[in-house]
Scaffold this motif. Structure first.
Motif, short mmCIF file in Angstrom:
data_model
loop_
_atom_site.label_atom_id
_atom_site.label_comp_id
_atom_site.label_asym_id
_atom_site.label_seq_id
_atom_site.Cartn_x
_atom_site.Cartn_y
_atom_site.Cartn_z
N SER A 119 0.82 -1.21 0.00
CA SER A 119 0.00 0.00 0.00
C SER A 119 0.85 1.25 0.00
CB SER A 119 -0.93 0.00 1.21
OG SER A 119 -1.79 -1.13 1.20
N ASP A 120 2.04 1.19 0.62
CA ASP A 120 2.93 2.35 0.63
C ASP A 120 3.48 2.64 -0.76
OD1 ASP A 120 4.35 -0.06 0.73
OD2 ASP A 120 6.02 0.79 1.87
N TRP A 122 1.76 2.10 -3.47
CA TRP A 122 0.63 2.71 -4.17
C TRP A 122 0.44 4.18 -3.78
CZ3 TRP A 122 -2.70 1.74 -8.11
CH2 TRP A 122 -2.53 0.51 -8.75
N GLN A 123 0.91 4.58 -2.61
CA GLN A 123 0.85 5.99 -2.24
C GLN A 123 1.65 6.83 -3.24
OE1 GLN A 123 -0.82 7.61 0.26
NE2 GLN A 123 -1.84 5.66 0.69
N GLU A 124 2.69 6.22 -3.83
CA GLU A 124 3.54 6.93 -4.79
C GLU A 124 3.10 6.74 -6.24
OE1 GLU A 124 7.76 6.64 -4.21
OE2 GLU A 124 7.52 6.01 -2.13
N GLY A 126 -0.05 5.60 -7.31
CA GLY A 126 -1.49 5.56 -7.53
C GLY A 126 -2.00 6.53 -8.58
N LYS A 134 -6.46 -0.02 -9.75
CA LYS A 134 -6.19 -0.11 -8.31
C LYS A 134 -7.11 -1.14 -7.67
CE LYS A 134 -5.63 2.57 -4.06
NZ LYS A 134 -5.69 3.90 -3.40
N THR A 138 -6.10 -4.70 -5.32
CA THR A 138 -6.45 -4.58 -3.91
C THR A 138 -7.02 -5.88 -3.36
OG1 THR A 138 -6.92 -2.21 -4.21
CG2 THR A 138 -7.86 -3.28 -2.26
N LYS A 143 -6.10 -3.54 1.23
CA LYS A 143 -4.70 -3.19 1.01
C LYS A 143 -4.26 -3.62 -0.40
CE LYS A 143 -3.68 -3.87 5.93
NZ LYS A 143 -2.91 -4.66 6.93
N GLN A 144 -3.21 -2.98 -0.91
CA GLN A 144 -2.72 -3.31 -2.25
C GLN A 144 -1.57 -4.31 -2.18
OE1 GLN A 144 -3.39 0.29 -1.57
NE2 GLN A 144 -5.37 -0.51 -2.24
N LYS A 331 8.15 -0.06 -8.11
CA LYS A 331 7.95 1.34 -8.53
C LYS A 331 8.52 1.55 -9.93
CE LYS A 331 8.30 3.00 -3.76
NZ LYS A 331 9.14 3.76 -2.79
#
Length: 425
Positions: A119-120, A122-124, A126, A134, A138, A143-144, A331
């Motif tokens: 999920s962290d 995906w914070q970057e 998304g 998304k 999930t 959570k991703q 990433k």
């Protein structure tokens, strides 16, 4: 198990077969782990890959070379072997990152505690994906666990030059498709290329017939174990398929999808229902001659509103030794520039990132993206929309039995239903 959120045109701008075989993947492949990427500060990241065909394999290697934060090592395993051994592999000594599929298939391993919550990440990343992508990344816990990389539609592919020479036109209805098959047969062509040696290709035929006859909602409900396989609606799917069987390439159980694709490239067959990756089997000089149409209407209530368009990507195994490096690599895979490399090298894929450059798409890729964008409903594929144990232990042998003995439908469906009842409890 909950179903993944269904994808429809409203939320998508724009998915193999067996589990639990007692073996591990490491060392199964024909290739030893190979170096790639650059030696950065994050040590070494290992990748377990099912990209064993030549073009996907070279594509992954090229994308990974652009990752400079760590040294990467790829363990490439035969595609089907990878799928058949994935469950034991993830419980054994897996690589840090592994290739896998969106939706139900991703959710299954997330629920088993075999994948890392990203999920962290995906914070970057998304902002680079639509909400639908998304959703398909999930887990049921919200959570991703997955980063989408590429996707591809299923359709009926053909060679334009052959069709122009013979005067064939894409059929709009099942009757027109049947008439076209008869014409091809009289012209000395095998109408429909077909292969099911590996167990999963026939699932695509079942999917499209079920969605055309009974609609997307029924199909997904059936995949979720909520409908009976002895329902007359399911029997109609197999009856319809049996009616087309005479036009299918014979001896399908001894043929790989690659061989069937080559028969289309060699102008021995007239058309082929498969994913757009069939383009990999065409020489580069012939790829502009490849075109497709969506499978024709059967039931006017549903028309041609649904297709299969599976999403491929990457996950991190729960036993990863270098989670920080693995997240950095994911990433990298999410970057539009990485996906641009993939879609340029592999003519059978489309980029998942909404920021990818589609201006360099081939005419085939542009048509593929348009087909997906116009579909009202997108399925991920039979073995990705249902429980993995049901797909592997029930549906693969059942569909192969049907291909071998298409006249024994009632007993076949009764057997599927009985096994389904034992699995979906």
């Amino acid at each position: 198990m909950d179903q993944p959120s269904p994808i429809s045109r409203r939320n998508l701008l724009l998915g193999a077969a067996a589990f639990g075989v007692p073996a591990v993947l490491t060392g199964c492949g024909s290739d030893a782990p190979s170096p790639g990427g650059g030696g950065g500060d994050l040590g070494t990241v290992t990748i377990g890959s099912n990209a064993s065909d030549e073009i996907p394999k070279k594509t992954l290697e090229a994308v990974v070379k652009g990752f400079t934060q760590a040294t990467t090592r790829i363990n490439t395993v035969d595609h089907n072997t990878f799928q058949e051994n994935i469950n034991r592999y993830l419980r054994g000594t897996p690589e840090d990152v592994f290739t896998w599929f969106a939706g139900y298939r991703m959710q299954f391993f997330a629920q088993q505690g075999l994948a890392v919550d990203i999920s962290d990440v995906w914070q970057e990343i998304g902002a680079d994906y639509t909400q639908a992508f998304k959703d398909q990344s999930t887990g049921v816990d919200g959570k991703q666990y997955f980063v989408p990389f590429t996707y591809y539609p299923w359709a009926v592919f053909y060679r334009k030059s052959v069709w122009e020479e013979r005067g064939y036109e894409p059929p709009a209805t099942l009757d027109e498709l049947t008439a076209l098959c008869r014409k091809m047969k009289s012209d000395g062509l095998i109408p429909i290329a077909f292969a099911d040696k590996d167990g999963w290709p026939a699932m695509g035929t079942f999917d499209i017939l079920n969605m055309r006859i009974n609609g997307y909602d029924f199909h997904i409900s059936l995949m979720g174990g909520k409908e009976s396989w002895t329902d007359p609606r399911v029997k109609q799917v197999f009856d319809t398929w049996r009616g087309l069987m005479e036009f299918h390439q014979p001896a399908a159980l001894g043929r790989t999808w690659q061989e069937a694709g080559q028969s289309l490239a060699q102008k021995k067959t007239g058309m082929y229902l498969l994913g757009m990756f069939v383009a990999q089997q065409f020489p580069e000089a012939d790829r502009d001659d490849l075109d497709f149409f969506t499978f024709p209407e059967i039931n006017p209530a549903y028309g041609t509103d649904s297709i299969d368009a599976p999403i491929d990507g990457y996950m991190i195994s729960a036993k990863a030794k270098n989670v920080e490096g693995a997240k950095a690599l994911l990433k990298h895979f999410a970057q539009a520039s990485s996906q641009n490399i993939a879609t340029k090298m592999d003519p059978g894929t489309l980029a998942a990132s909404s920021k990818a450059d589609t201006s360099g798409y081939s005419p085939l890729q542009k048509r593929g993206a348009e087909l997906v964008s116009k579909a009202k409903h997108i399925a991920q594929f039979l073995d990705r929309d249902t429980r993995p144990d049901f797909a592997s232990t029930v549906m693969i042998p059942s569909l192969q039995t049907f291909i071998d003995k298409p006249n024994e439908i009632d007993s076949l469906l009764a057997g599927i239903e009985q096994q389904k009842a034992n699995i979906f409890r």
